[in-house]
Design a protein around this motif. Structure first.
Motif, PDB file in Angstrom:
ATOM      1  N   UNK A 111      94.393 -46.837 -39.610  1.00 14.44           N
ATOM      2  CA  UNK A 111      95.309 -47.578 -38.730  1.00 14.44           C
ATOM      3  C   UNK A 111      96.713 -47.619 -39.313  1.00 14.44           C
ATOM      4  N   UNK A 112      96.819 -47.864 -40.617  1.00 13.19           N
ATOM      5  CA  UNK A 112      98.133 -47.875 -41.270  1.00 13.19           C
ATOM      6  C   UNK A 112      98.809 -46.515 -41.154  1.00 13.19           C
ATOM      7  N   UNK A 113      98.033 -45.450 -41.318  1.00 12.34           N
ATOM      8  CA  UNK A 113      98.586 -44.098 -41.175  1.00 12.34           C
ATOM      9  C   UNK A 113      99.104 -43.866 -39.764  1.00 12.34           C
ATOM     10  N   UNK A 114      98.271 -44.211 -38.787  1.00  9.50           N
ATOM     11  CA  UNK A 114      98.634 -43.980 -37.390  1.00  9.50           C
ATOM     12  C   UNK A 114      99.828 -44.812 -36.953  1.00  9.50           C
ATOM     13  N   UNK A 115      99.998 -45.996 -37.568  1.00 13.73           N
ATOM     14  CA  UNK A 115     101.142 -46.846 -37.205  1.00 13.73           C
ATOM     15  C   UNK A 115     102.395 -46.495 -38.001  1.00 13.73           C
ATOM     16  N   UNK A 116     102.263 -45.631 -39.005  1.00 10.32           N
ATOM     17  CA  UNK A 116     103.407 -45.262 -39.831  1.00 10.32           C
ATOM     18  C   UNK A 116     103.662 -46.211 -40.991  1.00 10.32           C
ATOM     19  N   UNK A 117     102.774 -47.185 -41.197  1.00 14.50           N
ATOM     20  CA  UNK A 117     102.955 -48.147 -42.283  1.00 14.50           C
ATOM     21  C   UNK A 117     102.818 -47.474 -43.657  1.00 14.50           C
ATOM     22  N   UNK A 118     102.020 -46.417 -43.711  1.00 18.78           N
ATOM     23  CA  UNK A 118     101.899 -45.619 -44.932  1.00 18.78           C
ATOM     24  C   UNK A 118     102.007 -44.152 -44.542  1.00 18.78           C
ATOM     25  N   UNK A 119     102.236 -43.297 -45.529  1.00 18.74           N
ATOM     26  CA  UNK A 119     102.416 -41.874 -45.259  1.00 18.74           C
ATOM     27  C   UNK A 119     101.207 -41.080 -45.709  1.00 18.74           C
ATOM     28  N   UNK A 120     100.990 -39.986 -45.005  1.00 19.22           N
ATOM     29  CA  UNK A 120      99.909 -39.096 -45.366  1.00 19.22           C
ATOM     30  C   UNK A 120      99.992 -37.840 -44.535  1.00 19.22           C
ATOM     31  N   UNK A 121      99.057 -36.949 -44.759  1.00 16.83           N
ATOM     32  CA  UNK A 121      99.006 -35.721 -43.974  1.00 16.83           C
ATOM     33  C   UNK A 121      97.558 -35.284 -43.830  1.00 16.83           C
ATOM     34  N   UNK A 122      97.325 -34.492 -42.814  1.00 18.06           N
ATOM     35  CA  UNK A 122      95.989 -33.952 -42.642  1.00 18.06           C
ATOM     36  C   UNK A 122      95.898 -32.645 -43.425  1.00 18.06           C
ATOM     37  N   UNK A 123      94.726 -32.408 -43.961  1.00 20.80           N
ATOM     38  CA  UNK A 123      94.471 -31.171 -44.704  1.00 20.80           C
ATOM     39  C   UNK A 123      93.155 -30.582 -44.211  1.00 20.80           C
ATOM     40  N   UNK A 124      93.023 -29.274 -44.298  1.00 26.66           N
ATOM     41  CA  UNK A 124      91.782 -28.641 -43.841  1.00 26.66           C
ATOM     42  C   UNK A 124      90.567 -29.145 -44.632  1.00 26.66           C
ATOM     43  N   UNK A 125      89.483 -29.368 -43.906  1.00 24.65           N
ATOM     44  CA  UNK A 125      88.216 -29.781 -44.522  1.00 24.65           C
ATOM     45  C   UNK A 125      87.101 -29.200 -43.658  1.00 24.65           C
ATOM     46  N   UNK A 126      86.778 -27.941 -43.898  1.00 24.10           N
ATOM     47  CA  UNK A 126      85.799 -27.223 -43.085  1.00 24.10           C
ATOM     48  C   UNK A 126      84.430 -27.868 -43.031  1.00 24.10           C
ATOM     49  N   UNK A 127      84.098 -28.675 -44.019  1.00 25.57           N
ATOM     50  CA  UNK A 127      82.779 -29.307 -44.058  1.00 25.57           C
ATOM     51  C   UNK A 127      82.688 -30.525 -43.144  1.00 25.57           C
ATOM     52  N   UNK A 128      83.821 -30.969 -42.583  1.00 28.24           N
ATOM     53  CA  UNK A 128      83.831 -32.139 -41.704  1.00 28.24           C
ATOM     54  C   UNK A 128      83.825 -31.717 -40.244  1.00 28.24           C
ATOM     55  N   UNK A 129      83.300 -32.569 -39.341  1.00 28.89           N
ATOM     56  CA  UNK A 129      83.195 -32.215 -37.917  1.00 28.89           C
ATOM     57  C   UNK A 129      84.519 -31.792 -37.280  1.00 28.89           C
ATOM     58  N   UNK A 130      85.620 -32.480 -37.613  1.00 26.20           N
ATOM     59  CA  UNK A 130      86.911 -32.123 -37.011  1.00 26.20           C
ATOM     60  C   UNK A 130      87.638 -31.035 -37.808  1.00 26.20           C
ATOM     61  N   UNK A 131      87.079 -30.678 -38.946  1.00 29.11           N
ATOM     62  CA  UNK A 131      87.667 -29.615 -39.738  1.00 29.11           C
ATOM     63  C   UNK A 131      88.903 -30.023 -40.537  1.00 29.11           C
ATOM     64  N   UNK A 132      89.191 -31.316 -40.565  1.00 24.95           N
ATOM     65  CA  UNK A 132      90.339 -31.804 -41.339  1.00 24.95           C
ATOM     66  C   UNK A 132      90.107 -33.236 -41.785  1.00 24.95           C
ATOM     67  N   UNK A 133      90.887 -33.648 -42.768  1.00 24.82           N
ATOM     68  CA  UNK A 133      90.807 -35.008 -43.275  1.00 24.82           C
ATOM     69  C   UNK A 133      92.201 -35.471 -43.660  1.00 24.82           C
ATOM     70  N   UNK A 134      92.345 -36.765 -43.834  1.00 21.79           N
ATOM     71  CA  UNK A 134      93.626 -37.323 -44.239  1.00 21.79           C
ATOM     72  C   UNK A 134      93.744 -37.345 -45.758  1.00 21.79           C
ATOM     73  N   UNK A 135      94.943 -37.082 -46.230  1.00 20.94           N
ATOM     74  CA  UNK A 135      95.332 -37.314 -47.617  1.00 20.94           C
ATOM     75  C   UNK A 135      96.514 -38.279 -47.556  1.00 20.94           C
ATOM     76  N   UNK A 136      96.384 -39.381 -48.272  1.00 23.95           N
ATOM     77  CA  UNK A 136      97.371 -40.463 -48.204  1.00 23.95           C
ATOM     78  C   UNK A 136      98.267 -40.414 -49.432  1.00 23.95           C
ATOM     79  N   UNK A 137      99.574 -40.586 -49.182  1.00 21.66           N
ATOM     80  CA  UNK A 137     100.557 -40.638 -50.259  1.00 21.66           C
ATOM     81  C   UNK A 137     100.426 -41.992 -50.962  1.00 21.66           C
ATOM     82  N   UNK A 138      99.938 -41.954 -52.195  1.00 21.96           N
ATOM     83  CA  UNK A 138      99.683 -43.179 -52.943  1.00 21.96           C
ATOM     84  C   UNK A 138     100.938 -44.041 -53.083  1.00 21.96           C
ATOM     85  N   UNK A 139     102.076 -43.424 -53.329  1.00 21.37           N
ATOM     86  CA  UNK A 139     103.308 -44.210 -53.510  1.00 21.37           C
ATOM     87  C   UNK A 139     103.706 -44.953 -52.234  1.00 21.37           C
ATOM     88  N   UNK A 140     103.311 -44.446 -51.064  1.00 24.03           N
ATOM     89  CA  UNK A 140     103.643 -45.143 -49.809  1.00 24.03           C
ATOM     90  C   UNK A 140     102.795 -46.401 -49.620  1.00 24.03           C
TER      91      UNK A 140
END
Length: 193
Positions: free
Chosen positions: A29-58
């Motif tokens: 929810x924080x990612x989607x609202x922009x409260x913290x930063x992150x990006x999606x990265x490929x994750x072939x083992x997951x159903x959607x094929x991607x996962x979030x990586x969150x910027x710790x400093x944010x």
């Protein structure tokens, strides 16, 4: 807390949740609202094929310990599965007074086999640091730490055994004394009747 340098680290949502004491859903929810930063990265083992990586400093304001370089290095190694570094992350939280978050990290480290984390859990459950006090759970963690070879846990168990033996002897002596008192009273009552 604010990061001590400009270095950043990307962590998965589960690690971000552990670092903040929040749920994975809250992190998303924080990612989607922009409260913290992150990006999606490929994750072939997951159903959607991607996962979030969150910027710790944010997320610094949501993490109740200082984001030093050493702390961030421990987080990175813990996220990679290092049990010892997982315990190190937990101790940062413990030292910052964030005991509830510390216990979550100690439990993860203990599941990874770290005897020091098991010792910390013995102490946490015994004294109620971050959890409700629970002597039975505390003793279980102490036993697991001893089984993992922790000399501290083995020494504590030996001390508890000595205390138990001394208390049992004291109870026997008290019980014997009470029985003698009853016999004397019974004899006194028998003489007076």
């Amino acid at each position: 807390m604010t990061p001590s340098d400009d270095a950043s680290l990307l962590v998965c949502a589960q690690t971000a949740a552990l670092l903040t004491g929040k749920t994975d859903r809250t992190i998303i929810n924080w990612l989607e609202s922009g409260a913290i930063k992150g990006k999606t990265v490929p994750a072939g083992h997951l159903p959607r094929g991607q996962t979030w990586k969150i910027d710790l400093s944010s997320m610094a304001e949501h993490i109740p310990t200082e984001l030093t370089g050493e702390f961030m290095e421990s987080v990175q190694k813990a996220e990679a599965g290092d049990a010892r570094e997982t315990t190190n992350v937990a101790t940062y939280f413990s030292m910052s007074g964030a005991d509830k978050i510390a216990v979550s990290w100690f439990e993860l480290a203990a599941k990874r086999g770290d005897a020091d984390a098991m010792n910390w859990l013995w102490d946490s459950y015994y004294h109620g640091y971050g959890v409700e006090p629970d002597f039975a759970v505390a003793i279980q963690w102490l036993g697991k730490a001893a089984k993992q070879g922790s000399m501290m846990a083995q020494s504590t168990i030996e001390s508890l055994r000595k205390i138990d033996t001394a208390l049992r002897e004291q109870q026997k002596d008290e019980h014997h004394g009470i029985l003698e008192d009853i016999k004397r009273l019974a004899n006194m009552n028998h003489i007076h009747s």
